[in-house]
Write an enzyme that holds these catalytic residues in place. Structure first.
Site, PDB file in Angstrom:
ATOM      1  N   ALA A 180      38.343  23.581 -23.952  1.00 30.90           N
ATOM      2  CA  ALA A 180      37.360  23.238 -22.927  1.00 30.90           C
ATOM      3  C   ALA A 180      37.663  21.850 -22.376  1.00 30.90           C
ATOM      4  O   ALA A 180      36.777  21.109 -21.967  1.00 30.90           O
ATOM      5  CB  ALA A 180      35.951  23.299 -23.520  1.00 30.90           C
TER       6      ALA A 180
ATOM      7  N   ASP B  62      47.291  18.034 -15.079  1.00 30.06           N
ATOM      8  CA  ASP B  62      46.886  18.915 -16.186  1.00 30.06           C
ATOM      9  C   ASP B  62      45.752  19.841 -15.768  1.00 30.06           C
ATOM     10  O   ASP B  62      45.607  20.929 -16.306  1.00 30.06           O
ATOM     11  CB  ASP B  62      46.475  18.087 -17.401  1.00 30.06           C
TER      12      ASP B  62
ATOM     13  N   ASN C 221      51.053  22.741 -25.483  1.00 33.41           N
ATOM     14  CA  ASN C 221      52.387  22.188 -25.718  1.00 33.41           C
ATOM     15  C   ASN C 221      52.342  21.136 -26.825  1.00 33.41           C
ATOM     16  O   ASN C 221      51.370  20.408 -26.905  1.00 33.41           O
ATOM     17  CB  ASN C 221      52.915  21.544 -24.432  1.00 33.41           C
TER      18      ASN C 221
ATOM     19  N   GLU D 104      48.102  12.085 -15.314  1.00 34.99           N
ATOM     20  CA  GLU D 104      48.664  12.956 -16.356  1.00 34.99           C
ATOM     21  C   GLU D 104      48.072  12.630 -17.719  1.00 34.99           C
ATOM     22  O   GLU D 104      47.898  11.460 -18.068  1.00 34.99           O
ATOM     23  CB  GLU D 104      50.188  12.743 -16.394  1.00 34.99           C
ATOM     24  N   ASP D 105      47.793  13.681 -18.458  1.00 34.02           N
ATOM     25  CA  ASP D 105      47.435  13.557 -19.878  1.00 34.02           C
ATOM     26  C   ASP D 105      46.296  12.559 -20.123  1.00 34.02           C
ATOM     27  O   ASP D 105      46.388  11.686 -21.003  1.00 34.02           O
ATOM     28  CB  ASP D 105      48.696  13.222 -20.705  1.00 34.02           C
TER      29      ASP D 105
ATOM     30  N   LYS E  91      58.022  13.603 -16.617  1.00 34.87           N
ATOM     31  CA  LYS E  91      57.498  14.131 -15.349  1.00 34.87           C
ATOM     32  C   LYS E  91      58.326  13.578 -14.191  1.00 34.87           C
ATOM     33  O   LYS E  91      58.589  14.265 -13.204  1.00 34.87           O
ATOM     34  CB  LYS E  91      56.021  13.759 -15.172  1.00 34.87           C
TER      35      LYS E  91
ATOM     36  N   TYR F 176      68.003  -8.604   1.601  1.00 32.36           N
ATOM     37  CA  TYR F 176      67.028  -9.593   1.156  1.00 32.36           C
ATOM     38  C   TYR F 176      66.990 -10.717   2.187  1.00 32.36           C
ATOM     39  O   TYR F 176      67.104 -10.437   3.374  1.00 32.36           O
ATOM     40  CB  TYR F 176      67.382 -10.031  -0.290  1.00 32.36           C
TER      41      TYR F 176
ATOM     42  N   ASN G 187      52.934  23.467 -15.814  1.00 33.60           N
ATOM     43  CA  ASN G 187      52.689  22.835 -14.516  1.00 33.60           C
ATOM     44  C   ASN G 187      53.958  22.354 -13.800  1.00 33.60           C
ATOM     45  O   ASN G 187      53.908  22.028 -12.616  1.00 33.60           O
ATOM     46  CB  ASN G 187      51.631  21.733 -14.626  1.00 33.60           C
TER      47      ASN G 187
HETATM   48  O1  LIG Z   1      54.110  18.443 -20.211  1.00 34.80           O
HETATM   49  C1  LIG Z   1      54.017  19.691 -20.235  1.00 34.80           C
HETATM   50  O2  LIG Z   1      54.890  20.444 -20.674  1.00 34.80           O
HETATM   51  C2  LIG Z   1      52.803  20.321 -19.614  1.00 34.80           C
HETATM   52  C3  LIG Z   1      51.672  19.375 -19.619  1.00 34.80           C
HETATM   53  O3  LIG Z   1      51.390  18.691 -18.650  1.00 34.80           O
HETATM   54  C4  LIG Z   1      50.916  19.187 -20.871  1.00 34.80           C
HETATM   55  O4  LIG Z   1      51.096  19.950 -21.827  1.00 34.80           O
HETATM   56  O5  LIG Z   1      50.097  18.249 -20.891  1.00 34.80           O
HETATM   57 MG   LIG Z   2      50.155  17.010 -19.137  1.00 34.96          MG
END
Ligand SMILES: O=C([O-])CC(=O)C(=O)O
Ligand SMILES: [Mg+2]
Length: 422
Positions: A195, A162, A286, A136-137, A94, A39, A318
């Site tokens: 979809a 995804d 899932n 994600e998601d 993740k 620092y 994934n």
């Molecule tokens: O998290 C998982 O196992 C796979 C995934 O990305 C999901 O289902 O959205």
């Molecule tokens: Mg996911």
């Protein structure tokens, strides 16, 4: 899931400290001199170097091995729109997988955004902090617009896991499953239940791998997506068929392949009975798949079955993609993850499943035997060879397709995660 398992999952997350990730120090900090280097005043030196040449940020900070896992919690697993905070365990998860399988550091970022534009603006302003962004998601159709805008605005890889992670792993598993079934992808009738982001991306990639769009039926909550249906978005319209089929019952009749990226329990045993010989069922929602493998197998002993879960054979998830795809992309400092890199990952995964399985994998799954066949169409996530095979294929494709800002890494092949800094 049993009640005992559910409680074990809560305990795992809560104890002995909350969450699954922490930050670690990579430099000594014991002495006054160490602190003076880390620092003030020492830190001013890398500041000056980065101000002089922006590329130096890769030399003096953790940026080059740091991925942000970013969500708005609008499509958490197959559970739905439960908001940013509810997505945090998945995003930390993740991060666990990035580190465990590919030696990549990650931070989770949960964004409370009132619109796709607000999400895009928030992420774009802080994007330079990281070496890559794993979205994600995030629910469809907003995820398509969000990813496209961020790819345009950022010069680091932005990858909606995804969509593309799932599609890459699905395509690899599908090519192998069809091979085992003795069918060719051009000829098969495919039913896609769902979809959303993953479904659209998976079907796009299967079509790119040779599947015939006119033999592909996609369904959403309202049934078959067909040409005379009103009010379907542009992404679904891409898969609208000129057909009289309206329901899953209609579509599943004689189908060779079922891909489920929708919701739990949506495929019945009676529907499985109506599929063609050697049916391929990827029930990938899932945590609870469209059909339990044991139920499908009972009515169809000839089924080739995969799910997204670690506790059944053939895990099409994934996790087999994103850690290694980012590893390869980061190591050549790719500006994006393009189609050539995705296709390279498909082939690396597909080919690895055909090699003999190492003893460590057998031990991890407590089984005596695993070889290419109905119960093993895709490598398992604990297979250490994924790190080398997928990352190097992706890095090579990035170099050849002109999106790499560094040459193919001299320290490849990677033997384990301790090798990742070369
Ligand atoms: O998290 C998982 O196992 C796979 C995934 O990305 C999901 O289902 O959205
Ligand atoms: Mg996911």
């Amino acid at each position: 899931m049993t009640d005992a398992f559910k409680q074990a999952a809560l305990d795992y997350h809560a104890n002995p400290i909350p969450g699954k990730l922490s930050v670690e120090l990579t430099k000594p900090t014991a002495t006054g001199r160490d602190l003076a280097l880390a620092y003030s005043p020492g830190v001013a030196e890398p500041v000056r170097e980065i101000a002089r040449d922006g590329e130096n940020v890769y030399r003096y900070t953790g940026k080059g091995n740091l991925v942000a896992v970013i969500s708005d919690g609008s499509a958490i697993l197959g559970l739905g729109n439960l908001g940013p905070m509810a997505s945090k365990p998945v995003m930390e998860g993740k991060g666990v997988l990035f580190k465990r399988f590919a030696g990549i550091n990650s931070v989770d970022v949960e964004v409370n955004a009132e619109s796709p534009q607000a999400f895009i603006d928030t992420v774009a302003r802080i994007a330079d902090t990281w070496g890559g962004i794993n979205l994600e998601d995030i629910k469809a159709p907003e995820c398509f617009e969000i990813e496209k805008a961020l790819i345009e605005q950022c010069n680091i890889p932005v990858f909606h896991d995804d969509q593309h992670g799932t599609a890459i792993v699905t395509a690899a598993g599908m090519l192998n499953a069809l091979d085992i079934a003795g069918k060719s992808i051009e000829d098969v009738k495919i039913v896609c239940m769902g979809a959303g982001a993953a479904a659209i991306a998976c079907m796009r990639l299967l079509v790119a791998c040779g599947a015939s769009q006119d033999k592909l039926v996609m369904l959403d909550r309202r049934g078959v997506i067909h040409k005379s249906r009103e009010g379907i978005n542009a992404y679904k319209a891409e898969f609208a068929l000129d057909t009289d089929m309206r329901t899953l019952d209609d579509a599943i009749d004689g189908a060779d392949v079922f891909v489920g990226l929708s919701g739990p329990g949506l495929l019945s045993a009676d529907q499985v009975k109506k599929m063609a010989a050697d049916p391929v069922i990827f029930a990938c929602t899932n945590p609870d798949p469209e059909i339990h493998p044991a139920v499908a197998r009972e009515v169809r002993p000839d089924v080739i079955m995969a799910t997204g879960r670690s506790d059944f054979p053939n895990q099409v998830n994934n996790v087999l993609g994103f850690p290694f795809i980012f590893r390869g992309a980061l190591d050549v400092r790719a500006t994006r993850i393009n189609e050539a890199m995705k296709v390279a990952a498909v082939h690396a995964l597909k080919d690895l499943a055909r090699d003999p399985v190492p003893q460590e994998v057998l031990d991890a799954y407590e089984c005596d035997e695993m070889h290419f066949g109905r119960e093993y169409i895709i490598p398992t996530p604990v297979d250490i060879r994924l790190l080398d095979r997928v990352s190097s294929a992706v890095a090579q494709a990035a170099v050849e397709s002109g999106v790499a800002r560094k040459p193919y890494p001299a320290h490849y092949p990677l033997k384990n995660v301790n090798d990742v800094y070369g």
